[in-house]
Design an enzyme around this catalytic site. Structure first.
Site, short mmCIF file in Angstrom:
data_model
loop_
_atom_site.label_atom_id
_atom_site.label_comp_id
_atom_site.label_asym_id
_atom_site.label_seq_id
_atom_site.Cartn_x
_atom_site.Cartn_y
_atom_site.Cartn_z
N HIS A 187 71.68 45.63 3.19
CA HIS A 187 70.50 46.48 3.02
C HIS A 187 69.99 46.95 4.38
CE1 HIS A 187 70.46 44.72 -1.02
NE2 HIS A 187 69.74 45.77 -1.38
N MET A 211 59.51 52.68 -2.69
CA MET A 211 59.79 52.80 -4.12
C MET A 211 58.64 53.49 -4.85
SD MET A 211 62.70 52.00 -5.05
CE MET A 211 62.27 52.17 -6.77
N LYS A 271 64.26 45.59 5.21
CA LYS A 271 64.13 44.71 4.04
C LYS A 271 63.65 43.33 4.48
CE LYS A 271 66.44 43.18 -0.17
NZ LYS A 271 65.27 43.50 -1.00
N THR A 305 69.11 41.45 -6.33
CA THR A 305 70.37 41.75 -7.03
C THR A 305 71.41 40.69 -6.73
OG1 THR A 305 69.87 44.07 -6.76
CG2 THR A 305 72.15 43.53 -7.32
N GLY A 337 51.98 49.25 -5.39
CA GLY A 337 52.92 49.48 -4.28
C GLY A 337 53.14 50.98 -4.11
N THR A 343 59.53 44.25 -7.97
CA THR A 343 59.37 43.49 -6.72
C THR A 343 60.31 42.28 -6.72
OG1 THR A 343 57.08 44.18 -6.75
CG2 THR A 343 57.62 42.37 -5.28
N THR A 344 60.83 41.94 -5.56
CA THR A 344 61.79 40.82 -5.48
C THR A 344 61.30 39.75 -4.50
OG1 THR A 344 63.03 41.88 -3.69
CG2 THR A 344 63.74 42.37 -5.94
P1 NAD Z 1 57.70 48.92 0.89
O1 NAD Z 1 57.39 47.88 1.94
O2 NAD Z 1 58.12 50.29 1.34
O3 NAD Z 1 56.44 49.11 -0.08
C1 NAD Z 1 55.67 48.07 -0.57
C2 NAD Z 1 54.24 48.60 -0.77
O4 NAD Z 1 53.47 47.58 -1.39
C3 NAD Z 1 53.54 48.98 0.54
O5 NAD Z 1 52.96 50.27 0.45
C4 NAD Z 1 52.48 47.90 0.69
O6 NAD Z 1 51.31 48.36 1.38
C5 NAD Z 1 52.18 47.60 -0.77
N1 NAD Z 1 51.49 46.34 -0.98
C6 NAD Z 1 51.46 45.23 -0.20
N2 NAD Z 1 50.65 44.29 -0.73
C7 NAD Z 1 50.15 44.83 -1.87
C8 NAD Z 1 49.26 44.35 -2.85
N3 NAD Z 1 48.69 43.14 -2.75
N4 NAD Z 1 48.97 45.17 -3.90
C9 NAD Z 1 49.51 46.39 -4.01
N5 NAD Z 1 50.36 46.92 -3.09
C10 NAD Z 1 50.68 46.13 -2.04
O7 NAD Z 1 58.82 48.27 -0.03
P2 NAD Z 1 59.79 49.00 -1.07
O8 NAD Z 1 61.09 49.31 -0.41
O9 NAD Z 1 59.06 50.08 -1.77
O10 NAD Z 1 60.09 47.78 -2.07
C11 NAD Z 1 59.04 47.14 -2.77
C12 NAD Z 1 59.61 45.95 -3.52
O11 NAD Z 1 60.55 46.41 -4.50
C13 NAD Z 1 60.37 44.96 -2.65
O12 NAD Z 1 60.18 43.65 -3.13
C14 NAD Z 1 61.84 45.38 -2.82
O13 NAD Z 1 62.75 44.33 -2.58
C15 NAD Z 1 61.82 45.77 -4.28
N6 NAD Z 1 62.86 46.71 -4.71
C16 NAD Z 1 63.33 46.51 -5.96
C17 NAD Z 1 64.26 47.39 -6.49
C18 NAD Z 1 64.71 47.19 -7.90
O14 NAD Z 1 65.51 47.99 -8.42
N7 NAD Z 1 64.21 46.14 -8.58
C19 NAD Z 1 64.73 48.47 -5.73
C20 NAD Z 1 64.21 48.64 -4.44
C21 NAD Z 1 63.26 47.76 -3.94
#
Ligand code: NAD
Length: 246
Positions: free
Chosen positions: A134, A14, A138, A145, A9, A76-77
């Site tokens: 959020h 993130m 999202k 959370t 990702g 990831t969530t």
């Molecule tokens: P985002 O959409 O900005 O980024 C996700 C990235 O993953 C994109 O660049 C996308 O192209 C890539 N992706 C898609 N399919 C993929 C695959 N098969 N293999 C590899 N990469 C792939 O999202 P974000 O805001 O960065 O959030 C990502 C995840 O993290 C979400 O599920 C979000 O809810 C979660 N999140 C968790 C926390 C935490 O503290 N646990 C905090 C923020 C976000």
């Protein structure tokens, strides 16, 4: 020697946040993975796998981590139940930190919610509701959370999945004593806000956490990556990483 991380990702919000502070935490991104890349090309050379991608991508990455015996940090969530179960099973072979939220403040909110829920139990005449907000981009709801907060309330009250009521509309009738309300707000650029409300008669308690910068999640994920190295195979939470257990 810095910790070598395979980051999935990497082009996302993130992923970019983690890359921007990795060196401050004595970590290096040894391999970046995003849509279309093959994680297998870089997994052998990494110490820990970090996943902040899309819910459908986590399971196969976790299977690969198991194949190469690499610890994993999952941010990831929104995973489907099948995927959750499969990933949980993999944690009997490799150590996994899986957290819907990596911020220290939110993990303290989990801890405080556990404590409050013990006092404000089913017989206390306090009604629990979870409210989250959020940014407009999202994709999943409720947030990971909020899911964890709902799970804490559910377990504390020995409630069932059916007691969790997501939003209300039409004529739902009077609030049932066993209900745990869940409400997801979306809009603007809100990084993440969570409130656990215990509404009583003549008084109300609210525990609120507001994130203003996603760098807190990135810092927590890197802290978890350093902690997980060398731990025995099991499923860990961020509360385990921070030593915050009820
Ligand atoms: P985002 O959409 O900005 O980024 C996700 C990235 O993953 C994109 O660049 C996308 O192209 C890539 N992706 C898609 N399919 C993929 C695959 N098969 N293999 C590899 N990469 C792939 O999202 P974000 O805001 O960065 O959030 C990502 C995840 O993290 C979400 O599920 C979000 O809810 C979660 N999140 C968790 C926390 C935490 O503290 N646990 C905090 C923020 C976000």
């Amino acid at each position: 020697m810095s910790l070598k991380i395979l980051l999935s990702g990497a082009k996302g919000r993130m992923g970019k946040a983690i890359q921007s502070i990795a060196s401050e935490h004595d970590c290096e991104i040894s391999f970046s993975v995003d849509l279309g890349d093959n994680a297998e090309d870089g997994i052998e050379n990494c110490d820990v796998v970090i996943d902040f991608s899309l819910r459908d991508a986590t399971r196969s990455l976790a299977e690969l981590a198991k194949q190469y015996n690499k610890p994993m940090v999952i941010g990831t969530t929104g995973h489907e139940k099948d995927d959750r179960t499969a990933i949980e099973q993999l944690s009997s072979s490799i150590p996994i930190v899986w957290a819907g939220n990596f911020s220290t403040g939110v993990n303290l909110l989990f801890f405080l919610t556990q404590q409050a829920a013990k006092v404000l139990d089913l017989n206390s005449n306090f009604d629990p509701e979870v409210i989250e907000m959020h940014h407009r981009l999202k994709k999943d709801a409720p947030s990971g959370t909020a899911d964890r907060l709902l799970e804490i309330l559910k377990d504390s009250r020995s409630a069932s999945e059916q007691d969790i009521i997501h939003g209300r509309e039409g004529m739902p009738g009077e609030r049932n004593v066993s209900e745990i309300g869940s409400h997801a707000l979306r809009g603007g650029d809100v990084v993440g806000e969570h409130t656990v409300m215990f509404a009583g008669i003549g008084e109300r308690i609210e525990l609120t956490h507001r994130a203003t910068d996603r760098i807190i999640f990135a810092a927590g994920a890197l802290k978890a990556a350093k902690w997980i190295r060398g731990q025995p195979a099991s499923l860990y939470s961020m509360q385990d990483v921070l030593g915050l257990t009820a």
